[in-house]
Write a protein that holds these residues in place. Structure first.
Motif, PDB file in Angstrom:
ATOM      1  N   GLU A   1       0.791  -1.161  -0.133  1.00 38.19           N
ATOM      2  CA  GLU A   1       0.016  -0.039  -0.141  1.00 38.19           C
ATOM      3  C   GLU A   1       0.790   1.391  -0.007  1.00 38.19           C
ATOM      4  N   GLY A   2       0.362   2.231  -0.672  1.00 39.08           N
ATOM      5  CA  GLY A   2       0.834   3.756  -0.391  1.00 39.08           C
ATOM      6  C   GLY A   2       0.459   3.990   0.811  1.00 39.08           C
TER       7      GLY A   2
ATOM      8  N   LEU B   1      -5.565   8.399   2.662  1.00 39.34           N
ATOM      9  CA  LEU B   1      -5.402   7.478   1.435  1.00 39.34           C
ATOM     10  C   LEU B   1      -6.693   6.466   1.783  1.00 39.34           C
ATOM     11  N   GLY B   2      -7.636   6.216   0.816  1.00 36.51           N
ATOM     12  CA  GLY B   2      -8.578   4.945   1.055  1.00 36.51           C
ATOM     13  C   GLY B   2      -9.036   5.042   2.472  1.00 36.51           C
ATOM     14  N   MET B   3      -9.158   4.298   3.283  1.00 38.98           N
ATOM     15  CA  MET B   3      -9.653   4.211   4.552  1.00 38.98           C
ATOM     16  C   MET B   3      -8.622   3.947   5.521  1.00 38.98           C
ATOM     17  N   GLN B   4      -7.215   4.504   5.453  1.00 43.71           N
ATOM     18  CA  GLN B   4      -6.268   4.246   6.359  1.00 43.71           C
ATOM     19  C   GLN B   4      -6.451   5.193   7.691  1.00 43.71           C
TER      20      GLN B   4
ATOM     21  N   HIS C   1      -9.982  -3.019   4.356  1.00 43.52           N
ATOM     22  CA  HIS C   1     -10.147  -3.595   2.801  1.00 43.52           C
ATOM     23  C   HIS C   1     -11.473  -4.147   2.764  1.00 43.52           C
TER      24      HIS C   1
ATOM     25  N   GLU D   1     -13.836  -1.223   2.548  1.00 39.12           N
ATOM     26  CA  GLU D   1     -13.953  -0.582   1.015  1.00 39.12           C
ATOM     27  C   GLU D   1     -14.428  -1.372   0.004  1.00 39.12           C
TER      28      GLU D   1
END
Lengths: 580, 580
Positions: B83-84, B135-138, B178, B181
């Motif tokens: 992951e970034g 970023l995303g659901m971090q 994840h 998401e």
């Protein structure tokens, strides 16, 4: 009944549609274009829902079917939210296209979320291949599919068959790969354990057994209508025909044995190379391998027969994967007369070796050079480094750097990885029968730099793991090249063993196993410029260091796509916007 | 007993050590350097083990403590495998450093696995801030921590206190982000549901209640030794002192109400801005907000008192988070005389509005311009697009592109995002009291381009969600600027409402809530060049489109780090290795 009439109808339909769509989209032009999107999706590979890495909404990913000489062009779009992605085309040598090999940290930067990378490469050789993720544990997360290359137009396979089936084998865990990854990098290690389920073409049954009818145990019978994501793909056959089964294993961990009840199999292909046909009752297949076998439907057509794949080489805690060979016009819902084939005992290594020892190249196949220029003797050990459990090769546990080797070697970025080549050998005193004593094991990112067009021997030397009296199976896979398997033996390899090398008809493969406490000798001609992974194909082993990187002729490689370089030190070096 | 003697001893020790290390590492030079590594780790935030995104082995991440005027330099290394990552410094305006705002797709490319990005920025204003993944659901995965800025050397806060405590509030799910998401992007939507646990400083209790002694229900009492990762951080206080509680909410979803049994709180700071002090029994706090309150320990010191934070604005399915106010020399194991404060009814919005309406800027604070140059009226609706559930602003659901806006605007890359600006308003006919009828809702990535140094009004207009008779709370957070909250009201905003705007002492904030079926009016001076997110701070809402992007003066921005540009179209455009 577990396998009812409705089941049959639906599966037959799916099967026909699948074949149709393959034929429709595959044959025609010499360049085959695909647009793929990778994303997580809810899926029930083994009747229990998880998130699975799929392609275009499918798990496993779409099958690529091409002819030898074709060009494959896959525009791969990363639709994940936070993760990068790459795809490795396993068994395709990528002659002249090392940036399309799809190995993160080696051939390219991971494709960023939302971005598209073009994999464009030639499939030069007919055979049974597959593709899979090669970043973190994304293979284990479900990122894989089949890649089948037929002989070129006008060419013929050296054997006859009336029809074919594709059996892509894998293993499946209920714990997420992210959690598995954390366990593997924990101190002490938390091992991923045995898979919950084995899958055939992405389908298995976790909480029930297809064969429960025959079991005297307590296994519950599967109640499947047939249209479930976990319902088996049944092999519908005509009597008295010959079928080619294309069997490939992309397991994260499991070594498998496949058998078809009452049927012999004739092995004709291994890893995309023809072999001298030989008949077996059952066959071992290790992660990273592929085989074609011919099966003749010469049994009583009024019955169906179990196809079974079970675990070898590790004490199994996973039931075998099952599906059915269904003879026309017998109903697929008719239960086989006899129970599924029994997988040979997990530790019956003689059985495994006997199978491996039957594999020879088909007459007329390329022969290995009789001499080698360089020999790498690679000791495989399990070690601890600061309390972390690692696998190491000659005392170096591979740590992949953020800058892919292909770019950093090409542009001489010396800070990108350890500039000292890793050891070519290990101490003569090392006792492979005992737990490791190599206290000086380190993490490393060095590269074996090979001379272009030189002949390289690799002796893969197995050893005892950390636990006494344990040595594991490791299937080693080479990228960018096939190798000849010259021989294998027990204990420590010695100069004497060389005399027994088979230089006459050794099989060409891309994956070869080392058996517990044994060695395997490989030879290849390093003729494909690039940076190539060579590693144990057990994904959690590679994840904790069980691999090496080979590089050759990188200075001759041009045309690396910028996108493959836009990370790490190459990114830093070559990003050059004119700013005010 | 749930809270035994050993518990107390250990917690006291931890608390002292924590303060020590903060003081030790924080005061000194004007530039404060940090080296952080982000990785997943096993952790038990609520006594149940999960994988959590941690920094340097800590969850929540380390607290940054600095003085106004200091420079913070965080070298952030991404130790995730696939992951970034980025980190947003919530509430810090990033004056002159828009590339350090830490918003993926907006201010920078995600930091690739194995790479390091330098966040270097000035903390110009004292206050209570925090940081989190963007970023995303971090953020939901646990990537957050506190950022506390003291007044500059020689300056004084406009209020007195003897000691302080930091209460970072968050919510926690057992299902992986994840999986969450995938649910959010599924058709039909699978909603993430209510959190399993509320956390104070990353600590909560899932299967038990700290307050079970007082419950007549069936809740099991917590058996904690005190050194568990989920054991509460107890607030140890002296009698008759004044403490500053720095309360910040980085919840993914929950709106909260915090109260300290028997104690009043005087609110003195909101979102890093001083407010006219006002006293409350309990306070609402929405995701993205921060407050300082002063609490005087004027109660009977022979008892301890519960501190409780419970859910508002959504029908709660999560027990309140609890910890103790422990008066010296009373043992922390002594159970409070009276039960924890009861959270006001979730749908008692009058209570919430009454709190919000008490917030005014401290005398002497900057005042808003009396006129505006441009007004954006932003309708908040829940919609379906091709069966996918989305949130939309004026019928556009934000889809973040792979190329960050800051770079693509700076370099005029017109293919990077929709070049048409999104609508400035919505149809006069739209009935905010009814489910959405805007059938033409689309995905979009357009930008509101603002004139540099113009005054911008934003009217955030709430509306009915898809389900009849439901309108939700949305805390909107602006990056790069503070705004004045000029007013709020019920129903649809009209020109008449403008007359009631508070231009005298409206509070400056970076996050403001819209109540169900209501509107909130904001004003800010667009004076900080960059590309800035403005969005609902509920992470799953933003994830499915509830946000907009504002850009201003980007042509004047120089020195964007190459690494922030090395993805997407800027990566493609500016990667320029000399190849053979």
């Amino acid at each position: 009944m577990g396998l009812g009439l409705r089941h049959v109808a639906v599966v037959v339909t799916c099967w026909i549609l699948m074949l149709c769509s393959v034929f429709e989209t595959s044959y025609g032009s010499k360049t085959r274009h695909y647009k793929w999107e990778v994303e997580y999706m809810f899926w029930s590979p083994d009747c229990k829902e998880s998130i699975v890495m799929g392609i275009n909404g499918q798990f496993p990913g779409p099958t690529i079917r091409a002819r030898a000489g074709d060009t494959i062009a896959v525009e791969l779009t990363n639709k994940l939210y936070t993760e990068g992605v790459v795809i490795h085309w396993h068994g395709i040598r990528q002659l002249g296209t090392p940036w399309a090999d799809g190995t993160a940290s080696i051939s390219q930067c991971p494709i960023n979320p939302g971005e598209t990378y073009l994999y464009r490469f030639k499939v030069d050789k007919a055979g049974t291949y597959f593709y899979h993720g090669h970043l973190g544990m994304q293979r284990s997360a479900g990122l894989y599919g089949s890649l089948i290359v037929d002989v070129a137009d006008g060419e013929k396979e050296p054997f006859h068959y009336d029809g074919e089936f594709n059996l892509l084998l894998s293993d499946w865990w209920h714990r997420s790969v992210h959690e598995q990854e954390v366990g593997l990098s924990s101190r002490p290690l938390r091992w991923i354990g045995e898979p919950q389920t084995l899958l055939i073409n992405g389908r298995g049954q976790f909480n029930c057994s297809l064969a429960a009818h025959f079991s005297n145990g307590s296994a519950e019978q599967c109640k499947l209508r047939g249209n479930e994501q976990c319902a088996p793909q049944i092999l519908h056959v005509q009597p008295n025909k010959t079928y080619r089964l294309r069997i490939a294993s992309t397991t994260a961990l499991a070594s498998l044995n496949l058998a078809v009840k009452n049927h012999k199999m004739v092995v004709v292909e291994a890893d995309g190379n023809y072999v001298q046909p030989f008949e077996v009752d059952d066959m071992d297949i290790y992660s990273g391998e592929s085989y074609s076998v011919l099966l003749t439907t010469n049994q009583d057509p009024s019955y169906n027969y179990w196809i079974s794949a079970g675990v070898r080489g590790r004490k199994p805690a996973t039931p075998p994967a099952l599906t059915l060979l269904n003879y026309h016009p017998t109903s697929a819902s008719k239960i086989p007369l006899s129970p599924p084939p029994i997988t040979p005992r997990w530790d019956d290594y003689d059985h495994s070796k006997s199978f491996s020892n039957k594999i020879f190249a088909l007459m007329g196949s390329p022969k290995p050079p009789t001499n080698f220029h360089r020999r790498l003797t690679l000791l495989n050990t399990q070690n601890t480094i600061n309390g972390f459990t690692k696998w190491a090769i000659n005392n170096v546990s591979l740590t992949l750097p953020p800058t892919p080797y292909l770019g950093s070697i090409k542009y001489g970025l010396k800070d990108a990885f350890d500039q000292n080549g890793p050891p070519e050998n290990f101490s003569n005193e090392y006792d492979v029968m005992k737990p490791p004593v190599n206290a000086n094991t380190t993490l490393g990112s060095g590269v074996y730099m090979l001379g272009l067009n030189t002949t390289v021997d690799v002796i893969l030397q197995n050893a005892n793991a950390i636990r006494p009296n344990l040595s594991e199976i490791h299937p080693w896979h080479l990228h960018g090249h096939d190798f000849w398997v010259l021989g294998r033996g027990e204990g420590k390899f010695t100069k004497e063993d060389e005399k027994k090398f088979n230089l006459k008809n050794p099989p060409l493969k891309n994956t070869a196993v080392i058996f517990p406490y044994g060695w395997t000798a490989l030879r290849f001609v390093a003729d494909n410029p690039g940076a190539w992974a060579f590693h144990c194909h057990i994904e959690p082993h590679f994840h904790i260091g069980m691999g090496v990187v080979l590089a050759l002729g990188v200075e001759t490689v041009g045309n690396i796509p910028n996108q493959a370089l836009a990370c790490g030190l190459t990114g830093k070096r070559f990003m050059n916007p004119k700013q005010n």
